[in-house]
Scaffold this motif. Structure first.
Motif, PDB file in Angstrom:
ATOM      1  N   VAL A 232       6.470  -8.652  -4.227  1.00  0.00           N
ATOM      2  CA  VAL A 232       6.469  -7.385  -3.816  1.00  0.00           C
ATOM      3  C   VAL A 232       6.077  -6.504  -4.859  1.00  0.00           C
ATOM      4  N   ILE A 234       3.397  -5.114  -8.096  1.00  0.00           N
ATOM      5  CA  ILE A 234       2.104  -4.918  -7.655  1.00  0.00           C
ATOM      6  C   ILE A 234       1.351  -5.556  -8.951  1.00  0.00           C
ATOM      7  N   HIS A 239       1.209 -10.295  -6.729  1.00  0.00           N
ATOM      8  CA  HIS A 239       1.023  -9.354  -5.545  1.00  0.00           C
ATOM      9  C   HIS A 239       0.146 -10.154  -4.597  1.00  0.00           C
TER      10      HIS A 239
ATOM     11  N   ILE B 170      -7.930  -7.611   1.263  1.00  0.00           N
ATOM     12  CA  ILE B 170      -7.661  -8.967   0.979  1.00  0.00           C
ATOM     13  C   ILE B 170      -6.127  -9.140   1.545  1.00  0.00           C
ATOM     14  N   LEU B 237       4.759  -7.722   2.891  1.00  0.00           N
ATOM     15  CA  LEU B 237       4.221  -7.442   1.539  1.00  0.00           C
ATOM     16  C   LEU B 237       3.262  -6.515   1.377  1.00  0.00           C
ATOM     17  N   LEU B 238       2.217  -6.272   2.295  1.00  0.00           N
ATOM     18  CA  LEU B 238       0.990  -5.195   2.137  1.00  0.00           C
ATOM     19  C   LEU B 238       1.965  -3.878   2.236  1.00  0.00           C
ATOM     20  N   TYR B 240       5.114  -3.191   1.885  1.00  0.00           N
ATOM     21  CA  TYR B 240       6.040  -2.987   0.474  1.00  0.00           C
ATOM     22  C   TYR B 240       5.202  -2.449  -0.566  1.00  0.00           C
ATOM     23  N   GLY B 241       3.916  -3.235  -0.879  1.00  0.00           N
ATOM     24  CA  GLY B 241       3.216  -2.958  -2.163  1.00  0.00           C
ATOM     25  C   GLY B 241       2.631  -1.680  -1.995  1.00  0.00           C
ATOM     26  N   LEU B 243      -0.329  -0.242  -1.653  1.00  0.00           N
ATOM     27  CA  LEU B 243      -1.524  -0.081  -2.273  1.00  0.00           C
ATOM     28  C   LEU B 243      -2.610   0.491  -1.372  1.00  0.00           C
ATOM     29  N   GLU B 245      -5.727   0.213  -0.935  1.00  0.00           N
ATOM     30  CA  GLU B 245      -6.738  -0.632  -0.397  1.00  0.00           C
ATOM     31  C   GLU B 245      -6.093  -1.679   0.441  1.00  0.00           C
ATOM     32  N   GLU B 246      -4.810  -1.942   0.407  1.00  0.00           N
ATOM     33  CA  GLU B 246      -4.184  -2.839   1.363  1.00  0.00           C
ATOM     34  C   GLU B 246      -3.756  -2.301   2.341  1.00  0.00           C
TER      35      GLU B 246
END
Lengths: 430, 346
Positions: A232, A234, A239, B170, B237-238, B240-241, B243, B245-246
């Motif tokens: 979780v 980065i 990640h 990704i 996960l995506l 939570y991250g 970002l 780009e995700e």
């Protein structure tokens, strides 16, 4: 197993393993106990002098202790896999391993649980991890996977313990029948007055199936949550979405290897060759091969994807793993986890006990290194080159790590002499 | 129905005719590559998954679907359709953004070569496995080879066919997610086959079909939990991250209709509905209910593929329906012909 073995002989053969300890047992136990006492002394030293005696420092704030935690939680996975998952799938070979694998789960979880406390430094503050009403209304961060860990691992421990104990009850009654004096009375109490009536068996079967069904998703959830401790964030190399199934497969892989490491000598020393057959060991070897393939697949995808995208930090991280400061450990890891187990495609090797024992040891080395590489490499090389730095474990960390193996093996040796190492009732059914 | 029974040559001729029909539609009527891509994404998972499920059973000596092994294996000619249809995608590869900036991995010749080679390898391995298994010969090594190729092929389906559409987004889990869905889809196909062949199997001696029906229900239940776990592991996960780009890809997916509705629908059909329905023991013992849940799961798989592809690639709804009905009819004819031929031999 030779199905012609008379039922009373199954009882006597399994109970014979619980006879008075010999020199080999005493030596093993003494050595393991000594390692554990040494680790306790080192932990006391660390508490007295502070975390400075450990090698962890900026930028690598998680070192060997966290690698050990992940490793031992992983080892704990095979118990539930062999017991619960194989029970649901009606795989009969489980009866040769389920008891020792379940015991292994309990001991590995006990060892794993120590490492967050050791890593904590001020261990007397451990209760901060639990959400409890307090005057200052300070709450744990429920969005942190470290808190999820507390719930996941403790739930897994409790369910595994109940599952282990429920499975033991009929066997405890058998031990009570064979033992006299205070020991017999103690086993009778522990068996909760099991009489083996039809009604008791009906309840037992339903409870056992329910616990198996409950424990199966727990196997996946616990190590998924452990993987999210890393994923979780980065940080490059951490990640990545494949972490959850990759960690679960890796955990079962290392746990299965540990089962082989323990059961192969146990089978010989306790003369259980006719109860734990080569066919059954071959089945465990096949699970080892399957999980190795999954771990190998994960390595390929993880490394391939780093260079597929356009994220420079990811590329640099995976280049560093393969060619940087820790490259030797990385390549040992690849060899032990993804290359050597491919030899298990050869049937002759799947049935060769010496080969399997050595492979089990090497896989455990490889899996420990995998945890080390994941934990340390990403912290040693994150985004900012100004923040880069290498880590080497101190003697205190190494000593405590070795001592954790001492605790695990000492606990297993006590188990061998106090409880039936094979499920007598299931062997009779088989 | 006897008139629909085809021999091997007839089945392969039918495959060619299907490819020709789809090719003519693709380059004559449609003009939009989305329908073909989506059809390939869905049918590659189903066709390869059916054989893979039998391969798994073969390796672990499982009896979960012993009564349907022959039917599932009889679908192997569909594996040949995949490379044929994939060839039709060649002139339309410009739909992938990387074609403007090709690199070592993502360039047209290598993309076509590796995918075609793998699809053909899967076909030959599947055929070999089916022949050995149906002839009741030891099929362990054939099953291992097929499963390795299946995993590689489905991973490329995930990474090459779909993920490279939205490069540089990704998800490393996507390959495992796709091949798990292949097995899940195969379990659902088994549920439908149970409805078709239950009475016939019941009449055959020595087959505990009722137990197999319950096993298929249990298997779908297990896969629904596994799918739920993988879905959660991937998208949690995506999200939570957080970002750009995700998470940008997910936002694109759910920010407008019909993606928003579809994005709710597929977790419902692939996890919640089968999970809740199959918890009840009577559902697992009723072939109509098991088939109903299986239908929901297959619809869920299709909706999921649609949801993933829709925001990126234009498609013609009518053409999509035509392709999938055509392939469904083809699968039924292959199934009927193979089963009829085998029962005559028996």
């Amino acid at each position: 197993m030779n199905n012609n073995i008379p039922v009373p002989q199954v009882e006597t053969d399994v109970l014979a393993a619980m006879s008075r300890p010999g020199y080999a047992w005493l030596t093993g136990f003494g050595l393991a106990g000594l390692l554990f006492v040494g680790a306790l002394a080192l932990w006391a030293y660390q508490i007295q002098h502070g975390m400075g005696v450990a090698g962890i420092m900026h930028p690598v704030g998680w070192g060997v202790y966290i690698a050990n935690f992940v490793f031992w939680v992983g080892i704990a996975h095979s118990g539930t896999l062999i017991s619960a998952v194989l029970y649901i799938f009606r795989a009969r070979f489980r009866t040769s391993f389920n008891r020792s694998a379940e015991a292994m789960t309990i001991f590995a979880l006990m060892v794993a649980g120590l490492f967050p406390l050791i890593h904590l430094g001020r261990v007397w503050r451990f209760y901060y991890l639990f959400p409890y009403p307090n005057q200052r209304q300070l709450w744990v961060n429920f969005r942190s996977p470290l808190v999820w860990d507390v719930f996941a691992v403790s739930t897994y421990f409790m369910v595994s313990l109940v599952f282990f104990y429920v499975g033991l009850m009929p066997d405890l009654a058998i031990v009570a029948r064979h033992r006299g004096g205070w020991a017999g009375r103690l086993y009778r109490v522990l068996s909760l007055g099991w009489s083996g009536s039809l009604r008791e068996w009906r309840h037992y079967d339903r409870l056992y199936m329910f616990l198996a069904a409950f424990a199966t998703p727990l196997v996946a959830s616990v190590h998924s949550i452990v993987s999210w401790d890393f994923a979780v964030s980065i940080i490059p190399g951490w990640h990545t979405t494949i972490f959850a199934p990759y960690f679960v497969a890796g955990a079962i892989f290392s746990g299965t290897a540990m089962v082989l490491t323990l059961v192969i000598p146990m089978r010989r020393v306790l003369h259980l060759e006719h109860l734990i057959s080569i066919d059954h060991i071959e089945s465990i070897a096949k699970i080892l091969l399957l999980t190795s393939l999954i771990v190998g697949f994960s390595y390929i995808v993880e490394h391939g994807m780093a260079f597929y995208g356009n994220n420079l930090f990811e590329m640099e991280q995976f280049r560093f793993r393969a060619m940087g400061h820790y490259s030797l450990l990385f390549w040992i890891m690849i060899t032990c986890n993804a290359i050597l187990p491919l030899l298990l495609f050869v049937q002759r090797l799947r049935r060769n006990l010496i080969f399997l024992f050595v492979l089990g040891l090497l896989v455990n080395v490889g899996m420990w290194l995998e945890r080390f590489v994941i934990v340390v490499c990403s912290l040693a090389r994150d985004f900012d080159p100004y923040n880069w730095g290498n880590y080497s474990p101190s003697l205190v960390e190494i000593g405590i790590t070795v001592g954790s193996f001492g605790l695990f093996f000492a606990a297993f040796l006590v188990f061998v002499k106090t409880l039936p190492v094979l499920s007598i009732t299931e062997l009779k059914e088989r | 129905m006897t008139s629909l029974v085809l021999n091997k040559a007839g089945i392969y001729t039918l495959l060619m005719i299907t490819t020709l029909l789809i090719g003519l539609t693709e380059f004559g009527l449609s003009g939009k590559p989305g329908a073909l891509l989506l059809t390939l994404l869905f049918w590659s998972t189903i066709a390869q998954g059916c054989i893979a499920l039998v391969a798994v059973c073969e390796l672990v000596n499982a009896r979960w679907m012993a009564s349907l092994r022959r039917e599932l294996l009889s679908l192997y000619p569909l594996l040949l359709l995949l490379p044929l249809l994939f060839l039709l995608l060649w002139p339309q590869l410009d739909l992938y953004p990387w074609t403007k900036h090709p690199n070592l991995w993502l360039n047209k010749p290598f993309f076509m070569t590796r995918n075609l080679a793998l699809l053909l390898a899967v076909f030959f391995a599947g055929r070999h496995l089916a022949r050995r298994s149906m002839a009741k010969q030891p099929a362990g090594p054939a099953a291992v080879i097929y499963l390795l190729l299946f995993v590689a092929s489905q991973s490329l389906v995930a990474f090459d066919w779909f993920m490279s559409l939205v490069w540089p987004w990704i998800s490393t889990l996507l390959g495992a997610y796709f091949f798990t869905e292949g097995l899940y889809g195969a379990a659902a196909v088994s549920g439908l086959l149970m409805l078709l062949y239950f009475k016939q199997k019941h009449a055959e001696n020595g087959l505990p079909v009722t137990i197999h029906l319950r096993d298929i229900g249990l298997l779908m239940f297990g896969f629904s939990v596994l799918w739920g776990g993988l879905f959660f592991a991937q998208f949690l996960l995506l999200w939570y991250g957080n970002l750009p780009e995700e998470v940008g890809f997910i936002l694109d997916l759910v920010s407008s209709s019909p993606g928003r509705e579809l994005a709710w629908l597929f977790p419902l059909t692939l996890f919640l509905a089968p999970f809740l329905l199959l918890l009840a023991a009577p559902v697992k013992q009723n072939r109509h209910m098991v088939a109903g849940v299986a239908g929901v799961v297959l619809a869920g798989l299709f909706i999921e593929r649609l949801c993933l592809v829709l925001p990126t690639v234009p498609m013609h709804g009518g053409v999509l329906l035509f392709y999938n009905l055509l392939l469904f009819a083809l699968a039924l004819v292959i199934l009927h012909s193979s089963v009829h031929a085998t029962s005559q031999i028996d």
